[in-house]
Design an enzyme around this catalytic site. Sequence first.
Site, PDB file in Angstrom:
ATOM      1  N   CYS A   4       1.402  -1.283  -0.125  1.00 47.67           N
ATOM      2  CA  CYS A   4      -0.518  -0.261   0.120  1.00 47.67           C
ATOM      3  C   CYS A   4       1.080   1.221  -0.263  1.00 47.67           C
ATOM      4  O   CYS A   4       1.516   1.308   1.351  1.00 47.67           O
ATOM      5  CB  CYS A   4      -0.932  -0.019   1.309  1.00 47.67           C
ATOM      6  SG  CYS A   4      -1.461   1.709   1.612  1.00 47.67           S
ATOM      7  N   CYS A   7       0.403   3.485   3.338  1.00 50.39           N
ATOM      8  CA  CYS A   7       1.388   3.200   4.368  1.00 50.39           C
ATOM      9  C   CYS A   7       2.963   3.166   4.536  1.00 50.39           C
ATOM     10  O   CYS A   7       3.588   3.232   5.505  1.00 50.39           O
ATOM     11  CB  CYS A   7       1.153   1.468   3.726  1.00 50.39           C
ATOM     12  SG  CYS A   7      -0.694   0.828   5.129  1.00 50.39           S
ATOM     13  N   HIS A  46      -4.303   0.817   8.223  1.00 48.70           N
ATOM     14  CA  HIS A  46      -4.605   0.509   7.041  1.00 48.70           C
ATOM     15  C   HIS A  46      -5.746   0.098   7.550  1.00 48.70           C
ATOM     16  O   HIS A  46      -6.371  -0.925   7.515  1.00 48.70           O
ATOM     17  CB  HIS A  46      -3.756  -0.433   6.260  1.00 48.70           C
ATOM     18  CG  HIS A  46      -4.137  -0.079   4.526  1.00 48.70           C
ATOM     19  ND1 HIS A  46      -4.228  -0.283   4.257  1.00 48.70           N
ATOM     20  CD2 HIS A  46      -5.219  -1.786   4.558  1.00 48.70           C
ATOM     21  CE1 HIS A  46      -4.760  -0.234   3.126  1.00 48.70           C
ATOM     22  NE2 HIS A  46      -5.437  -1.129   2.832  1.00 48.70           N
ATOM     23  N   GLY A  93     -13.803   7.892  -7.676  1.00 47.70           N
ATOM     24  CA  GLY A  93     -12.578   8.396  -8.024  1.00 47.70           C
ATOM     25  C   GLY A  93     -11.411   7.944  -7.378  1.00 47.70           C
ATOM     26  O   GLY A  93     -11.039   8.257  -7.087  1.00 47.70           O
ATOM     27  N   HIS A  98      -6.811   3.559   0.607  1.00 47.60           N
ATOM     28  CA  HIS A  98      -6.149   3.122   2.072  1.00 47.60           C
ATOM     29  C   HIS A  98      -6.762   4.805   2.522  1.00 47.60           C
ATOM     30  O   HIS A  98      -6.648   5.731   1.136  1.00 47.60           O
ATOM     31  CB  HIS A  98      -4.003   3.583   2.100  1.00 47.60           C
ATOM     32  CG  HIS A  98      -4.060   4.189   3.938  1.00 47.60           C
ATOM     33  ND1 HIS A  98      -2.989   2.864   4.498  1.00 47.60           N
ATOM     34  CD2 HIS A  98      -4.066   4.471   4.739  1.00 47.60           C
ATOM     35  CE1 HIS A  98      -2.618   3.544   5.107  1.00 47.60           C
ATOM     36  NE2 HIS A  98      -3.632   4.400   5.495  1.00 47.60           N
ATOM     37  N   HIS A 100      -8.605   8.298   3.213  1.00 51.92           N
ATOM     38  CA  HIS A 100      -6.987   8.909   2.826  1.00 51.92           C
ATOM     39  C   HIS A 100      -8.416  10.777   2.440  1.00 51.92           C
ATOM     40  O   HIS A 100      -9.444  11.218   2.544  1.00 51.92           O
ATOM     41  CB  HIS A 100      -6.039   9.891   2.115  1.00 51.92           C
ATOM     42  CG  HIS A 100      -6.797   9.495   1.068  1.00 51.92           C
ATOM     43  ND1 HIS A 100      -7.488   7.766   0.500  1.00 51.92           N
ATOM     44  CD2 HIS A 100      -7.070   9.878   0.085  1.00 51.92           C
ATOM     45  CE1 HIS A 100      -6.910   7.746  -0.993  1.00 51.92           C
ATOM     46  NE2 HIS A 100      -8.060   9.451  -0.962  1.00 51.92           N
ATOM     47  N   HIS A 102      -8.988  14.552   1.860  1.00 56.67           N
ATOM     48  CA  HIS A 102      -8.341  15.460   1.456  1.00 56.67           C
ATOM     49  C   HIS A 102      -8.429  16.363   2.118  1.00 56.67           C
ATOM     50  O   HIS A 102     -10.014  17.274   2.425  1.00 56.67           O
ATOM     51  CB  HIS A 102      -9.271  15.861   0.074  1.00 56.67           C
ATOM     52  CG  HIS A 102      -8.793  14.576  -0.773  1.00 56.67           C
ATOM     53  ND1 HIS A 102      -7.463  14.762  -2.087  1.00 56.67           N
ATOM     54  CD2 HIS A 102      -9.279  13.706  -1.009  1.00 56.67           C
ATOM     55  CE1 HIS A 102      -7.486  13.599  -2.631  1.00 56.67           C
ATOM     56  NE2 HIS A 102      -8.734  13.201  -2.183  1.00 56.67           N
TER      57      HIS A 102
HETATM   58  P1  AMP Z   1      -8.199   9.202  -4.385  1.00 57.88           P
HETATM   59  O1  AMP Z   1      -8.633  10.203  -6.147  1.00 57.88           O
HETATM   60  O2  AMP Z   1      -9.499   9.969  -3.858  1.00 57.88           O
HETATM   61  O3  AMP Z   1      -7.809   8.394  -4.035  1.00 57.88           O
HETATM   62  O4  AMP Z   1      -6.807  10.268  -3.955  1.00 57.88           O
HETATM   63  C1  AMP Z   1      -5.702   9.958  -4.041  1.00 57.88           C
HETATM   64  C2  AMP Z   1      -4.649  10.980  -4.313  1.00 57.88           C
HETATM   65  O5  AMP Z   1      -3.436  10.994  -3.861  1.00 57.88           O
HETATM   66  C3  AMP Z   1      -4.840  11.724  -5.317  1.00 57.88           C
HETATM   67  O6  AMP Z   1      -4.955  13.125  -5.003  1.00 57.88           O
HETATM   68  C4  AMP Z   1      -3.235  11.986  -5.488  1.00 57.88           C
HETATM   69  O7  AMP Z   1      -3.076  12.991  -6.065  1.00 57.88           O
HETATM   70  C5  AMP Z   1      -2.224  11.687  -4.376  1.00 57.88           C
HETATM   71  N1  AMP Z   1      -1.637  10.691  -4.357  1.00 57.88           N
HETATM   72  C6  AMP Z   1      -0.795   9.155  -4.930  1.00 57.88           C
HETATM   73  N2  AMP Z   1       0.193   9.325  -4.800  1.00 57.88           N
HETATM   74  C7  AMP Z   1       1.056  10.269  -3.966  1.00 57.88           C
HETATM   75  C8  AMP Z   1       1.741  10.706  -3.314  1.00 57.88           C
HETATM   76  N3  AMP Z   1       3.368   9.870  -3.641  1.00 57.88           N
HETATM   77  N4  AMP Z   1       1.952  11.748  -2.591  1.00 57.88           N
HETATM   78  C9  AMP Z   1       1.525  12.252  -2.199  1.00 57.88           C
HETATM   79  N5  AMP Z   1       0.307  12.369  -2.873  1.00 57.88           N
HETATM   80  C10 AMP Z   1      -0.249  11.802  -3.779  1.00 57.88           C
END
Ligand code: AMP
Length: 114
Positions: A4, A7, A46, A93, A98, A100, A102
Site C-alpha cells: 500500500c 502505508c 490501514h 474516483g 487506504h 484519506h 483531502h
Molecule cells: P483519491 O483519488 O481520492 O484516492 O486520492 C488519492 C490522492 O493521492 C490523489 O489526489 C493523488 O494525487 C495523491 N497521491 C498519489 N500518490 C501520491 C504520493 N506519492 N504523494 C502524495 N500524494 C499522492
Amino acid sequence: MSDCLFCAIARGDIPGDIVHSDKQSVAFRDIAPVAPVHVLVIPREHYANAADLARQDPALAAHLLTVAASVAEQEAVSADGYRIVTNTGDRAGQSVRHVHLHVLGGRDLAWPPG
Ligand code: AMP
C-alpha cells in the site's frame, strides 16, 4: 499492508511532504494538488475507506477530522473556509485504497463538485 502506497508513506519508506505527524496519523501534501492547499490526512493503520475506518475505529475517525481541522488552521485556510473530502470506490474516483481525507483550500471551491 505491504504493497500500500500510503502505508509506505506513513512508515517513511516513501518520502512525503509531511505537514503533521503523530502516533496515529500522518498528513502530507498531495503530489498533484487541485487547490493551493491540498493535504491528505491518513491513519497509520490501514483501512480501505472511511466506512471501514468508522465501523472499526470510530475514535480514530474522529481523530482524523481533528487533524484535518488543525491542518486547515496551520495552512491558514480555516477562517476563509476549506473542504474535507473522502472518496470511496470506483465511481467516486478513489485511486488509493487506504482511507484519506483531502483537505482543500486557498481558493473558491465550487459546490456541488463536478
Ligand atoms: P483519491 O483519488 O481520492 O484516492 O486520492 C488519492 C490522492 O493521492 C490523489 O489526489 C493523488 O494525487 C495523491 N497521491 C498519489 N500518490 C501520491 C504520493 N506519492 N504523494 C502524495 N500524494 C499522492
